[in-house]
Enzyme design. Structure first.
Site, PDB file in Angstrom:
ATOM      1  N   HIS A 197      -9.441   1.129   5.252  1.00  0.00           N
ATOM      2  CA  HIS A 197      -7.998   1.275   5.744  1.00  0.00           C
ATOM      3  C   HIS A 197      -8.335   2.280   7.182  1.00  0.00           C
ATOM      4  CE1 HIS A 197      -4.051   2.590   6.413  1.00  0.00           C
ATOM      5  NE2 HIS A 197      -3.673   1.449   5.991  1.00  0.00           N
ATOM      6  N   GLU A 215      -4.874  -4.606  10.917  1.00  0.00           N
ATOM      7  CA  GLU A 215      -3.952  -3.725  10.969  1.00  0.00           C
ATOM      8  C   GLU A 215      -4.334  -3.111  12.082  1.00  0.00           C
ATOM      9  OE1 GLU A 215      -2.061  -2.623   6.915  1.00  0.00           O
ATOM     10  OE2 GLU A 215      -3.965  -1.459   7.215  1.00  0.00           O
ATOM     11  N   LYS A 231       0.018   4.465  -0.194  1.00  0.00           N
ATOM     12  CA  LYS A 231      -0.393   5.434   0.452  1.00  0.00           C
ATOM     13  C   LYS A 231      -0.429   6.725  -0.439  1.00  0.00           C
ATOM     14  CE  LYS A 231      -0.153   3.152   4.885  1.00  0.00           C
ATOM     15  NZ  LYS A 231       0.077   3.434   6.194  1.00  0.00           N
ATOM     16  N   GLY A 236       3.017   2.544  10.783  1.00  0.00           N
ATOM     17  CA  GLY A 236       3.718   3.498  10.631  1.00  0.00           C
ATOM     18  C   GLY A 236       4.460   3.698  12.048  1.00  0.00           C
ATOM     19  N   SER A 254       3.824  -1.780  10.197  1.00  0.00           N
ATOM     20  CA  SER A 254       4.998  -1.961  10.627  1.00  0.00           C
ATOM     21  C   SER A 254       5.803  -3.342  10.460  1.00  0.00           C
ATOM     22  CB  SER A 254       5.634  -1.552  11.993  1.00  0.00           C
ATOM     23  OG  SER A 254       5.107  -0.291  12.373  1.00  0.00           O
ATOM     24  N   ASN A 283       0.884  -1.186  -0.246  1.00  0.00           N
ATOM     25  CA  ASN A 283       0.054  -0.146  -0.160  1.00  0.00           C
ATOM     26  C   ASN A 283       0.919   1.045   0.131  1.00  0.00           C
ATOM     27  OD1 ASN A 283      -1.776   2.043   0.460  1.00  0.00           O
ATOM     28  ND2 ASN A 283      -2.219   1.281   2.708  1.00  0.00           N
ATOM     29  N   GLU A 289      -6.581   4.660   8.018  1.00  0.00           N
ATOM     30  CA  GLU A 289      -6.481   6.158   7.878  1.00  0.00           C
ATOM     31  C   GLU A 289      -7.804   6.583   7.173  1.00  0.00           C
ATOM     32  OE1 GLU A 289      -2.819   5.516   5.414  1.00  0.00           O
ATOM     33  OE2 GLU A 289      -1.950   4.999   7.580  1.00  0.00           O
TER      34      GLU A 289
HETATM   35  P1  13P Z   1       3.356   0.558   7.741  1.00  0.00           P
HETATM   36  O1  13P Z   1       3.726  -0.921   6.901  1.00  0.00           O
HETATM   37  O2  13P Z   1       4.203   1.643   7.351  1.00  0.00           O
HETATM   38  O3  13P Z   1       3.270   0.607   9.115  1.00  0.00           O
HETATM   39  O4  13P Z   1       1.803   0.546   7.168  1.00  0.00           O
HETATM   40  C1  13P Z   1       0.940  -0.508   7.355  1.00  0.00           C
HETATM   41  C2  13P Z   1      -0.359  -0.063   6.560  1.00  0.00           C
HETATM   42  O5  13P Z   1      -1.128   0.809   6.825  1.00  0.00           O
HETATM   43  C3  13P Z   1      -0.477  -0.916   5.329  1.00  0.00           C
HETATM   44  O6  13P Z   1      -1.720  -0.609   4.777  1.00  0.00           O
END
Ligand code: 13P
Length: 251
Positions: A95, A167, A11, A173, A213, A9, A97
């Site tokens: 997601h 997640e 983003k 992150g 992560s 992803n 976010e």
């Molecule tokens: P990270 O791997 O940067 O922690 O992000 C995970 C994520 O949100 C994947 O959709």
């Protein structure tokens, strides 16, 4: 035996040149390797360019979101059909976010899930609790609510086109991944929900990814848990060598 599925992803990262270069590197490094299913999900604006590079390769294309209508006066939105038209096989929905920064709720996500499935896309549906919720021992309640809400009205026949991604919000992150045991316990809970609602056979086939992560050095211990069938990778999917390191850990 479920085949591992690793998705990147991206983003809101990359520009056109970086997106093309990264895609080409991943395609080259993955040539001839079919032990793990792999998808990349670039920003909307680069889907077409990335799609041209992955065409004919073993890398699938995905998007990070969509709207729930096929077409219409919805300024700024993108329909599932438009994504399918560009060659997308997957769309990430729900997601964290989008849930926490854009205010999407399970009702909204549920409409998107139905629309995406109706247009032939496979859905990667994300679920996860916040740190407060985990510390208050509410993880399973939160996940149950998200599953009940986001998958309302989705029947067993559609579950072939569904991937779930656990997640935990506190792991995204942050550099603090869930422990392999936390991931395993939560994935087992998610699979038990699917089994209860759609039967044990359906549940046994369902891919449940872990995200938050994941890096090359912690991937193997997470991916070797019995109910962890892959990863949804953020930051580490933006570097071809790191992404490939995670893919190799899943073999
Ligand atoms: P990270 O791997 O940067 O922690 O992000 C995970 C994520 O949100 C994947 O959709």
């Amino acid at each position: 035996m479920r085949k591992k599925f690793i998705a990147g992803n991206w983003k809101m990262f990359t520009d056109l040149a970086t997106a093309k270069k990264l895609t080409q590197e991943i395609v080259t490094l993955m040539a001839g390797n079919n032990k793990v299913d792999v998808a990349i999900c670039p920003p909307f604006t680069y889907i077409q360019a990335v799609g041209e590079i992955v065409k004919g390769s073993n890398i699938s294309l995905g998007a990070q979101n969509c709207f729930h209508e096929k077409e219409g006066a919805f300024t700024g939105e993108i329909s599932p059909n438009m994504l399918a038209d560009l060659g997308c096989k997957y769309v990430i929905l729900g997601h964290s976010e989008r849930r926490h920064k854009m205010g999407e709720c399970d009702v909204t996500i549920n409409k998107k899930v139905h629309a995406a499935l109706a247009s032939g896309l496979k859905v990667i549906l994300c679920l996860g609790e916040t740190l407060d919720e985990r510390q208050a021992n509410k993880t399973n309640d939160i996940l149950k609510n998200q599953l009940d809400g986001s998958l309302a009205g989705v029947n067993k026949d559609n579950l072939d086109s569904l991937v779930l991604a656990y997640e935990p919000v506190w792991a995204i992150g942050t550099g603090h991944n869930a422990t392999p045991q936390q991931a395993q316990d939560t994935h087992a809970f998610i699979r038990s929900w699917v089994s209860k609602h759609h039967g044990a056979e359906t549940a046994s086939k369902l891919i449940i990814q872990y995200g938050g992560s994941v890096k090359p050095d912690n991937a193997a211990s997470l991916l070797h848990q019995a109910d962890v069938d892959g990863g949804l990778i953020g930051g580490a999917s933006l570097k071809a060598d790191q992404f490939l390191g995670i893919i190799r850990a899943g073999m």
